[in-house]
Design a protein around this motif. Structure first.
Motif, PDB file in Angstrom:
ATOM      1  N   TRP A  90      19.315 -18.974 -25.341  1.00 42.94           N
ATOM      2  CA  TRP A  90      19.579 -17.734 -24.338  1.00 42.94           C
ATOM      3  C   TRP A  90      19.386 -18.112 -23.001  1.00 42.94           C
ATOM      4  O   TRP A  90      18.435 -17.652 -22.178  1.00 42.94           O
ATOM      5  N   PHE A  96      18.179  -7.719 -20.465  1.00 43.65           N
ATOM      6  CA  PHE A  96      17.708  -7.252 -21.841  1.00 43.65           C
ATOM      7  C   PHE A  96      16.698  -8.029 -22.627  1.00 43.65           C
ATOM      8  O   PHE A  96      16.732  -9.323 -23.364  1.00 43.65           O
ATOM      9  N   ASP A 121      21.350 -10.924 -20.140  1.00 39.50           N
ATOM     10  CA  ASP A 121      20.242 -11.535 -20.885  1.00 39.50           C
ATOM     11  C   ASP A 121      19.622 -12.547 -20.175  1.00 39.50           C
ATOM     12  O   ASP A 121      19.929 -13.633 -20.116  1.00 39.50           O
ATOM     13  N   LEU A 176      28.182  -5.511 -18.983  1.00 40.24           N
ATOM     14  CA  LEU A 176      27.071  -7.156 -19.217  1.00 40.24           C
ATOM     15  C   LEU A 176      28.125  -8.078 -18.972  1.00 40.24           C
ATOM     16  O   LEU A 176      29.435  -8.300 -19.562  1.00 40.24           O
ATOM     17  N   ASP A 200      22.412  -2.077 -29.617  1.00 40.65           N
ATOM     18  CA  ASP A 200      22.531  -3.602 -29.528  1.00 40.65           C
ATOM     19  C   ASP A 200      24.076  -3.846 -29.575  1.00 40.65           C
ATOM     20  O   ASP A 200      24.835  -2.842 -29.821  1.00 40.65           O
ATOM     21  N   TYR A 201      24.259  -5.008 -29.072  1.00 38.83           N
ATOM     22  CA  TYR A 201      25.878  -5.525 -28.978  1.00 38.83           C
ATOM     23  C   TYR A 201      26.826  -5.014 -30.259  1.00 38.83           C
ATOM     24  O   TYR A 201      26.594  -5.440 -31.292  1.00 38.83           O
ATOM     25  N   LYS A 226      13.383  -4.628 -26.556  1.00 31.32           N
ATOM     26  CA  LYS A 226      14.096  -4.812 -27.766  1.00 31.32           C
ATOM     27  C   LYS A 226      13.460  -5.622 -28.661  1.00 31.32           C
ATOM     28  O   LYS A 226      12.362  -6.309 -28.342  1.00 31.32           O
ATOM     29  N   HIS A 227      13.716  -5.544 -30.102  1.00 35.15           N
ATOM     30  CA  HIS A 227      14.686  -4.662 -30.439  1.00 35.15           C
ATOM     31  C   HIS A 227      14.261  -3.677 -31.382  1.00 35.15           C
ATOM     32  O   HIS A 227      13.599  -3.937 -32.313  1.00 35.15           O
TER      33      HIS A 227
HETATM   34  C1  BGC Z   1      21.469  -9.463 -29.140  1.00 36.30           C
HETATM   35  C2  BGC Z   1      20.596  -8.876 -27.952  1.00 36.30           C
HETATM   36  C3  BGC Z   1      21.194  -9.059 -26.678  1.00 36.30           C
HETATM   37  C4  BGC Z   1      22.762  -8.529 -26.782  1.00 36.30           C
HETATM   38  C5  BGC Z   1      23.514  -8.773 -25.405  1.00 36.30           C
HETATM   39  C6  BGC Z   1      22.992  -9.178 -28.979  1.00 36.30           C
HETATM   40  O1  BGC Z   1      23.593  -9.708 -30.158  1.00 36.30           O
HETATM   41  O2  BGC Z   1      21.002  -9.127 -30.267  1.00 36.30           O
HETATM   42  O3  BGC Z   1      19.368  -9.322 -27.857  1.00 36.30           O
HETATM   43  O4  BGC Z   1      20.616  -8.341 -25.692  1.00 36.30           O
HETATM   44  O5  BGC Z   1      23.598  -9.057 -27.931  1.00 36.30           O
HETATM   45  O6  BGC Z   1      23.861  -9.802 -25.323  1.00 36.30           O
END
Ligand code: BGC
Length: 755
Positions: free
Chosen positions: A420, A148, A104, A74, A279-280, A200-201
């Motif tokens: 975002w 995502f 994202d 990613l 999640d990350y 998500k989430h």
């Molecule tokens: C977020 C997710 C996001 C992921 C990847 C995380 O910190 O909570 O919503 O998709 O990072 O970037």
């Protein structure tokens, strides 16, 4: 001799065979050839932050790819870079398994729609689906196979900055939007304009206590099933290819290690057949989060056993699961199953047949931020604005007048796209000032002044915005800036203030304890209102903010939710080319002390209807009313609509039958406009406490002046069901109140008896 890469083999195999058998036999065969390390590699997702320079095969990811130790990346951007990485995967790794590249893509790629909370305020499912499809088209042309999104977490507490990324407080609307987004992103997976979605989430992330991000969640199962689960379930049923876990605990177990959630609910009850990603860095954070669930080895094993298939960036699966296998803590079957799910996703996307499906630089050039996409974004962004007040019809504005455009969001390019927006290209976007100057042309005049600082505290502004990769808004000298703003305001016929939150003030990790306009902006606004000129506040926001003072002093207020075409869209609405049509999907509070606040509340034993004075020993507050300042579903426009009372096709309905509720809506003003006709239902008496009202239908209609339309809703048993104390999904016969109206506060009612 050069080996046949896996994708070519898959392609040859696929000729003339049934897709499902084909996928199964191909994956069975591939699995039989894979080593344990290669299987764990497929469960490993790395972030590509470090691959901005250098030859791909010489990077950390490149080396891992060659060794078969990574299945997905990613945060890599650029079609050529992604193609190069994919080439390493398919040509230099032993089995040539293609990568799945995720990003994202939350409200668009380079063409950016309003942030999701704003998009939800359109209540326009076709537009929302189209926005997701345009996002998929642009992302899919730029190497991205997987987004995502959608985030479908219900949120009733705007202190949480991620309210910006969701669809508001309502399960029904949230479910319909989730479906539209999945369809828009994925389609049937056949084209390179179809990418995989990730819901998500999962689960309940939006219910963080005190609205503080990543905080504890504690919720009854009844509330989960009746209020919070619906949008996830709808997304799964719409065919979402993947699900992301949440950072929070569910029943005191981190969601990623919660087998009940990931397997019993998601797979067994909802029949989810895609793959689950954490999640990350969740696996890393579970070790340090004080959750007492152990070290990397035991955490990874718990997550796999719970039903997680891919580990986002923690590298726990790839580093520790083989040891757990040796110790008998996980089984080969569990590893195979996770690996199969990841491979299936790649198959469904067509990556085995063509690993470069999403890497066509010509498409990237011609489609990214193309005119067609921008036009759609402009139209949809205009639909998202919510007009909260328009005393004395300050709006629409007259092009020929002198306008003073003032505020930190008025000429701010870096923030216009909103939170975002990793792929934003701010240089290409217009600021509100630029758009307005262009729009009025020679007819009128737009004067501009920033007028004040975004926030009081220079340091907050500086540090936080840098952390989000957005350049901070230039700091100005308070007194000078104020004098300049008052100067142009005095000269002007009308004042338009572009104020509120900038991009980084909502989104991940941006919880707030105060939701009113930041002090420097408020000070300026107060001064401007004292000039006694027509004044409009454009309230940029990523959440429900508090506009109590503003609602008493500023005649026109419109909520604005960012987007690359926001400037042009604002002109369309401000100057009356289009009438505003957004409706709130979140309750806007009077005060922070009311939070959490939502319209679909349960009745208390000592209720105080909204608007009644404070009563001691009753369920209310000394300082503030119970209800919101602006309710769920609310929004004004440039015309007026009149509603007839709701009528029912019959007063009684069998529990397996249907009934129809009808309402007549007339445009009684002088402009064409859209209205969102809403249906709410209350189950008057049930075995458990049921909400006072729940949204169960809506229709967006456009009426010309003088036009009347009948809007009908079919009431099906499905709309009357709920989860009872045993968590069975039931319809309990009895009386139901059927309500229709323009928002949750202004409804007419009828009673339907269900036998
Ligand atoms: C977020 C997710 C996001 C992921 C990847 C995380 O910190 O909570 O919503 O998709 O990072 O970037």
């Amino acid at each position: 001799m050069k080996k046949i890469p896996a994708y070519l083999f898959a392609f040859l195999l696929s000729q003339g065979m049934n897709a499902q058998t084909d996928m199964n036999s191909y994956i069975n065969d591939l699995l039989s050839k894979m080593t344990l390390e290669e299987k764990l590699g497929q469960l490993n997702q790395l972030t590509g932050d470090d691959i901005n320079t250098g030859a791909p095969s010489q990077t950390r990811i490149g080396k891992e790819l060659i060794a078969g130790r990574v299945g997905s990346v990613l945060n890599v951007q650029g079609v050529d870079k992604i193609r190069a990485l994919q080439k390493v995967a398919v040509e230099e790794s032993r089995l040539g398994i293609p990568l799945i590249v995720g990003l994202d893509v939350i409200h668009g790629y380079e063409t950016l729609f309003p942030i999701p909370i704003g998009l939800s305020c359109t209540w326009d499912l076709a537009a929302i689906k189209q926005s997701a499809h345009i996002a998929a088209t642009e992302a899919g042309a730029n190497g991205i196979a997987w987004t995502f999104s959608p985030m479908v977490d219900i949120c009733v507490d705007p202190r949480w900055g991620r309210q910006a990324e969701g669809n508001g407080e309502d399960p029904y609307l949230g479910s319909r939007i989730a479906e539209a987004m999945i369809e828009g992103y994925q389609g049937d997976y056949s084209g390179n304009d179809n990418i995989m979605a990730c819901v998500k989430h999962f689960a309940l992330y939006g219910a963080a206590e005190s609205g503080r991000d990543y905080n504890t969640v504690d919720m009854s199962r009844l509330r989960m099933y009746n209020q919070y689960f619906a949008p996830y379930k709808a997304a799964v049923e719409a065919g979402a290819g993947s699900v992301m876990t949440s950072f929070n605990i569910v029943d005191y177990v981190p969601a990623s290690a919660n087998r009940w959630l990931m397997t019993d609910v998601l797979r067994n009850q909802w029949k989810f057949d895609g793959f689950v990603v954490t999640d990350y860095a969740t696996i890393t954070e579970m070790q340090q989060g004080g959750w007492g669930v152990g070290n990397v080895k035991s955490v990874s094993a718990r997550c796999l056993k719970a039903g997680v298939d891919m580990d986002m960036v923690s590298q726990g699966f790839v580093s520790a699961l083989s040891q757990s296998l040796n110790e008998g803590k996980v089984t080969m079957q569990e590893i195979d199953q996770a690996c199969r799910r990841v491979l299936e996703a790649k198959w469904k996307l067509g990556l085995f047949a063509d690993p470069y499906k999403y890497c066509d630089s010509k498409r990237a050039k011609s489609l990214t931020y193309c005119k067609e996409h921008r036009d759609a974004a402009r139209r949809i962004t205009a639909e998202s604005f919510v007009l909260l007040r328009n005393e004395g019809n300050v709006l629409p504005l007259d092009k020929g007048k002198k306008i003073a455009l003032i505020g930190p969001m008025a000429h701010n390019r870096d923030d216009i796209a909103g939170t975002w927006s990793f792929s934003a290209k701010p240089d290409k976007y217009k600021t509100v000032y630029e758009a307005m100057t262009e729009y009025v042309g020679k007819k009128g005049k737009v004067l501009y002044a920033q007028g004040c600082n975004l926030l009081e505290d220079a340091q907050t502004q500086q540090t936080v915005s840098q952390g989000h990769g957005v350049k901070p808004i230039p700091r100005v000298n308070d007194e000078q800036a104020m004098a300049e703003a008052l100067g142009i305001a005095r000269e002007a016929d009308v004042i338009v203030c572009a104020m509120g939150e900038c991009a980084w003030m909502s989104g991940e990790g941006t919880s707030r304890t105060e939701l009113q306009l930041p002090a420097p902006q408020r000070r300026l606004l107060e001064k401007l209102t004292q000039l006694n000129k027509p004044i409009v506040l454009l309230n940029f926001a990523g959440r429900a903010t508090i506009l109590k003072w503003e609602s008493e002093h500023v005649p026109a207020i419109m909520n604005v939710w960012f987007g690359s075409e926001c400037g042009d869209a604002l002109c369309d609405v401000l100057f009356g080319e289009t009438s505003p049509s957004g409706r709130l999907t979140i309750s806007m509070p009077h005060a922070v002390g009311q939070l959490p606040l939502y319209y679909n509340q349960l009745q208390t034993g000592r209720p105080v209807p909204d608007g009644e004075p404070f009563r001691v020993f009753a369920s209310n507050y000394i300082e503030q009313p119970n209800g919101p300042l602006y309710p769920f579903g609310y929004g004004l426009t440039y015309t007026t609509f009149q509603y007839s009372n709701v009528t029912l096709s019959q007063n009684e309905m069998a529990s397996n039958g249907t009934a129809t509720a009808t309402v007549e809506v007339s445009n009684t003003g002088s402009r064409e406009a859209s209205e969102v006709v809403q249906l709410y239902i209350r189950d008057v008496e049930a075995s458990i406490s049921r909400p006072l009202m729940e949204l169960k239908g809506f229709e967006r209609i456009t009426l010309k002046p003088g036009e009347t339309r009948k809007v009908s809703f079919t009431i099906t048993p499905e709309l009357l069901k709920f989860y009872n104390s045993e968590l069975s999904y039931v319809l309990e016969p009895g009386d139901f109140t059927i309500m229709t109206g323009p928002d949750c506060k202004h409804v007419s009612k009828a009673t339907l008896k269900v036998r």
